[in-house]
Design an enzyme around this catalytic site. Structure first.
Site, mmCIF file in Angstrom:
data_model
loop_
_atom_site.group_PDB
_atom_site.id
_atom_site.type_symbol
_atom_site.label_atom_id
_atom_site.label_comp_id
_atom_site.label_asym_id
_atom_site.label_seq_id
_atom_site.Cartn_x
_atom_site.Cartn_y
_atom_site.Cartn_z
ATOM 1 N N ASN A 1 81.607 17.590 62.431
ATOM 2 C CA ASN A 1 81.123 18.784 61.741
ATOM 3 C C ASN A 1 81.931 19.031 60.476
ATOM 4 O OD1 ASN A 1 78.987 19.774 63.468
ATOM 5 N ND2 ASN A 1 80.587 20.145 64.982
ATOM 6 N N ASP A 12 88.710 9.626 64.597
ATOM 7 C CA ASP A 12 89.815 10.533 64.832
ATOM 8 C C ASP A 12 90.918 10.109 63.890
ATOM 9 O OD1 ASP A 12 90.898 12.815 65.954
ATOM 10 O OD2 ASP A 12 91.866 11.753 67.591
ATOM 11 N N PHE A 25 91.498 17.796 51.481
ATOM 12 C CA PHE A 25 91.522 18.757 52.583
ATOM 13 C C PHE A 25 92.645 18.376 53.539
ATOM 14 C CE2 PHE A 25 88.848 15.288 53.895
ATOM 15 C CZ PHE A 25 89.055 15.135 55.254
#
Length: 191
Positions: free
Chosen positions: A8, A68, A148
């Site tokens: 997401n 991940d 980010f």
């Protein structure tokens, strides 16, 4: 070919979409109406990536991939690792996570770190893993506003700027995720 990216995180989607060939349509979880939280409770990046991909494939039948990523700081015994997104708590605040890393490092001279990404692809039921890694250092303060997560405090080896100071193309060319996605793309191109 259509493939679901089990995330997401729209920042990740943007980075990956930039690298995929034109003939691969990347679908997000929202685009295929998967709205629940996907389990992610393994102690390794590999385990978490596989768990997320298997969840989507087994429950919904989509060919998919999941990743991940972890920041591993040598002086912190490779923390935050698999807990990178929620290092400072379940609110998953990048600012709080950065503050915690900087506070725990203090004025330590050992600022060596690496970012690792593991991608788990499930295509027609067959599982394949791809890993990307980039070594670097943790800066003493934030530099840059792009990117980010930990990008403002991570400077890759051989560079003078942080990930947050680089263009998306420059970052993708050398980043952990970029390297893992390049392996994924090469694999998909050889099908």
């Amino acid at each position: 070919m259509k493939i679901v990216f089990a995330t997401n995180n729209l920042h990740k989607v943007k980075e990956v979409q930039e690298m995929l060939p034109q003939d691969i349509e990347l679908l997000t979880l929202a685009q295929v109406n998967i709205n629940e939280d996907i389990p992610e409770d393994y102690p390794t990046l590999e385990g978490n990536a596989l768990q997320k991909a298997r969840y989507i494939f087994e429950k919904y039948g989509y060919s998919c991939f999941a990743d991940d990523t972890g920041l591993e700081v040598a002086a912190l015994d490779n923390e935050p690792g698999v807990y990178s997104a929620r290092y400072a708590g379940e609110q998953k605040s990048s600012e709080d996570n950065i503050d915690k890393v900087l506070a725990k490092l203090g004025d330590s001279s050992n600022r060596k770190a690496c970012f690792r990404t593991v991608i788990a692809l499930i295509l027609d039921g067959k599982e394949t893993l791809f890993e990307g890694r980039v070594d670097g250092d943790i800066l003493t303060e934030r530099h840059g506003t792009d990117g980010f997560g930990y990008d403002p405090i991570f400077r890759p080896e051989g560079y003078t700027e942080s990930f947050a100071e680089m263009s998306l193309d420059a970052k993708n060319a050398i980043s952990h995720r970029g390297r893992a996605v390049a392996k994924l793309v090469a694999f998909l191109n050889n099908l």
